[in-house]
Design a protein around this motif. Structure first.
Motif, short mmCIF file in Angstrom:
data_model
loop_
_atom_site.label_atom_id
_atom_site.label_comp_id
_atom_site.label_asym_id
_atom_site.label_seq_id
_atom_site.Cartn_x
_atom_site.Cartn_y
_atom_site.Cartn_z
N TRP A 1 2.84 -15.65 11.76
CA TRP A 1 1.96 -15.42 12.91
C TRP A 1 0.55 -15.06 12.44
CZ3 TRP A 1 -0.82 -11.29 14.94
CH2 TRP A 1 -1.21 -11.40 16.27
N SER A 2 0.44 -14.11 11.54
CA SER A 2 -0.87 -13.67 11.05
C SER A 2 -1.60 -14.79 10.31
CB SER A 2 -0.71 -12.46 10.11
OG SER A 2 -0.14 -11.37 10.80
N ARG A 3 -0.87 -15.55 9.53
CA ARG A 3 -1.51 -16.67 8.80
C ARG A 3 -2.04 -17.71 9.77
NH1 ARG A 3 3.10 -16.66 5.40
NH2 ARG A 3 3.56 -18.76 6.10
N ARG A 4 -1.28 -18.03 10.81
CA ARG A 4 -1.71 -19.04 11.78
C ARG A 4 -2.93 -18.58 12.57
NH1 ARG A 4 3.02 -22.64 14.24
NH2 ARG A 4 4.10 -23.08 12.30
N LEU A 5 -2.99 -17.30 12.92
CA LEU A 5 -4.12 -16.80 13.67
C LEU A 5 -5.36 -16.61 12.81
CD1 LEU A 5 -2.23 -16.36 16.07
CD2 LEU A 5 -3.35 -14.17 16.39
N GLY A 6 -5.16 -16.31 11.55
CA GLY A 6 -6.27 -16.01 10.66
C GLY A 6 -6.53 -14.51 10.67
N ALA A 7 -7.17 -14.03 9.63
CA ALA A 7 -7.37 -12.59 9.44
C ALA A 7 -8.15 -11.95 10.59
CB ALA A 7 -8.07 -12.32 8.12
N GLY A 8 -9.17 -12.63 11.10
CA GLY A 8 -9.99 -12.06 12.18
C GLY A 8 -9.20 -11.79 13.45
N ARG A 9 -8.51 -12.81 13.95
CA ARG A 9 -7.75 -12.64 15.20
C ARG A 9 -6.52 -11.76 14.97
NH1 ARG A 9 -6.84 -18.32 17.78
NH2 ARG A 9 -6.65 -18.90 15.61
N ALA A 10 -5.86 -11.91 13.83
CA ALA A 10 -4.69 -11.07 13.55
C ALA A 10 -5.10 -9.60 13.42
CB ALA A 10 -3.98 -11.54 12.29
N GLY A 11 -6.30 -9.35 12.97
CA GLY A 11 -6.80 -7.98 12.84
C GLY A 11 -7.07 -7.30 14.18
N ARG A 12 -7.03 -8.07 15.26
CA ARG A 12 -7.22 -7.52 16.61
C ARG A 12 -5.90 -7.54 17.39
NH1 ARG A 12 -11.77 -11.33 16.32
NH2 ARG A 12 -10.55 -12.71 17.65
N ALA A 13 -4.80 -7.43 16.68
CA ALA A 13 -3.48 -7.61 17.28
C ALA A 13 -2.98 -6.38 18.02
CB ALA A 13 -2.47 -7.98 16.20
N TRP A 14 -2.36 -6.60 19.16
CA TRP A 14 -1.66 -5.58 19.95
C TRP A 14 -2.47 -4.29 20.10
CZ3 TRP A 14 1.37 -8.67 16.65
CH2 TRP A 14 2.26 -9.52 17.32
N ARG A 15 -3.62 -4.41 20.68
CA ARG A 15 -4.54 -3.28 20.83
C ARG A 15 -4.18 -2.46 22.08
NH1 ARG A 15 -10.46 -5.37 19.69
NH2 ARG A 15 -10.82 -3.13 19.70
N LEU A 16 -2.98 -1.97 22.09
CA LEU A 16 -2.45 -1.23 23.23
C LEU A 16 -3.35 -0.06 23.65
CD1 LEU A 16 1.13 -1.18 21.81
CD2 LEU A 16 0.57 -2.20 23.99
N ARG A 17 -3.64 0.82 22.72
CA ARG A 17 -4.42 2.02 23.04
C ARG A 17 -5.83 1.63 23.45
NH1 ARG A 17 -4.64 7.66 21.31
NH2 ARG A 17 -2.41 7.48 21.04
N ASP A 18 -6.43 0.67 22.75
CA ASP A 18 -7.79 0.25 23.09
C ASP A 18 -7.86 -0.29 24.51
OD1 ASP A 18 -8.59 0.94 20.52
OD2 ASP A 18 -8.47 -1.11 19.75
N LEU A 19 -6.87 -1.06 24.91
CA LEU A 19 -6.84 -1.60 26.27
C LEU A 19 -6.67 -0.49 27.30
CD1 LEU A 19 -4.81 -4.77 25.47
CD2 LEU A 19 -6.99 -4.76 26.70
N ARG A 20 -5.76 0.45 27.03
CA ARG A 20 -5.57 1.57 27.96
C ARG A 20 -6.84 2.40 28.09
NH1 ARG A 20 -0.86 3.79 30.13
NH2 ARG A 20 -2.41 5.13 31.07
N GLU A 21 -7.48 2.70 26.96
CA GLU A 21 -8.69 3.51 27.00
C GLU A 21 -9.84 2.78 27.68
OE1 GLU A 21 -9.26 4.91 22.99
OE2 GLU A 21 -7.65 6.40 23.22
N ALA A 22 -9.78 1.45 27.72
CA ALA A 22 -10.78 0.67 28.43
C ALA A 22 -10.47 0.60 29.93
CB ALA A 22 -10.87 -0.74 27.85
N GLY A 23 -9.36 1.21 30.34
CA GLY A 23 -9.01 1.28 31.77
C GLY A 23 -8.10 0.18 32.27
N ALA A 24 -7.55 -0.63 31.38
CA ALA A 24 -6.70 -1.74 31.79
C ALA A 24 -5.30 -1.26 32.20
CB ALA A 24 -6.56 -2.75 30.65
N THR A 25 -4.70 -2.01 33.10
CA THR A 25 -3.28 -1.86 33.41
C THR A 25 -2.53 -2.58 32.30
OG1 THR A 25 -3.59 -1.74 35.79
CG2 THR A 25 -1.45 -2.50 35.02
N VAL A 26 -1.68 -1.85 31.57
CA VAL A 26 -0.95 -2.43 30.44
C VAL A 26 0.55 -2.35 30.74
CG1 VAL A 26 -0.48 -2.29 27.96
CG2 VAL A 26 -2.78 -1.77 28.82
N ALA A 27 1.12 -3.50 31.10
CA ALA A 27 2.55 -3.59 31.39
C ALA A 27 3.29 -3.92 30.10
CB ALA A 27 2.82 -4.66 32.43
#
Length: 195
Positions: A69-95
């Motif tokens: 998965w990480s190889r297919r996405l590349g280091a840049g996109r894989a480095g932004r993976a599953w940003r649960l806390r960041d999304l919550r702190e930005a005010g998003a609804t995270v199901a």
């Protein structure tokens, strides 16, 4: 009971109420969001778009990025993976979910990996115990357009709940992952009673 249900249905039918979107049919959501750049994070809350994430999928990756998965996405996109806390702190609804029936559904694994993401996602902070629980309850109901009927234990709400042998908010993530299930209720009916 019927009167309360009718009131909830009338309230939910009004756009913008009961967890429904402006169109009255439910909120918009992005399924399987696994990689998100910084500038996208606040847009979810601003637009009222919920995100649906599957924390157990983090177990399919490796912290060093050598997984498929990480190889297919590349280091840049894989480095932004599953940003649960960041999304919550930005005010998003995270199901939160597991991706059942593709992946095995176990709410304990969802709660635990949301708090302690694995592999590539381990570079980002996980959710707090309360945020993880909300992701499986109130935020999941909101994302499904069912917050007028589900997502919390309250009079008039659909009685769907699971009771664990540990406090899922306070216990360490690894204890939550293997907590005994004491009780499961679906639609007001006891479907499992543990020791």
């Amino acid at each position: 009971m019927g009167d309360a249900r009718d009131r909830r249905r009338r309230r939910a039918a009004r756009p913008g109420h009961g967890g429904l979107g402006r169109d009255g049919y439910g909120v918009h959501r992005v399924e399987h969001i696994a990689s998100a750049p910084d500038d996208l994070l606040p847009r979810f809350a601003a637009l009222g778009v919920a995100v649906s994430m599957q924390p157990p999928h983090t177990a399919y990756t490796r912290a060093d990025g050598t997984d498929e998965w990480s190889r297919r996405l590349g280091a840049g996109r894989a480095g932004r993976a599953w940003r649960l806390r960041d999304l919550r702190e930005a005010g998003a609804t995270v199901a939160l979910g597991s991706d059942w029936p593709i992946a095995r559904y176990d709410a304990r694994a969802v709660l635990a990996t949301a708090r302690a993401p694995r592999g590539t996602a381990s570079a980002h902070p996980g959710l707090t115990g309360l945020q993880a629980l909300e992701g499986c309850t109130t935020h999941a109901a909101r994302a499904a357009g069912e917050s007028a009927d589900a997502g919390r234990t309250a009079p008039g709400f659909r009685a769907d709940l699971t009771a664990f042998g540990v406090d899922p908010v306070q216990a360490p993530a690894d204890e939550v992952a293997r907590a005994p299930v004491r009780l499961t209720v679906t639609g007001g009916h006891v479907v499992h009673r543990g020791a």
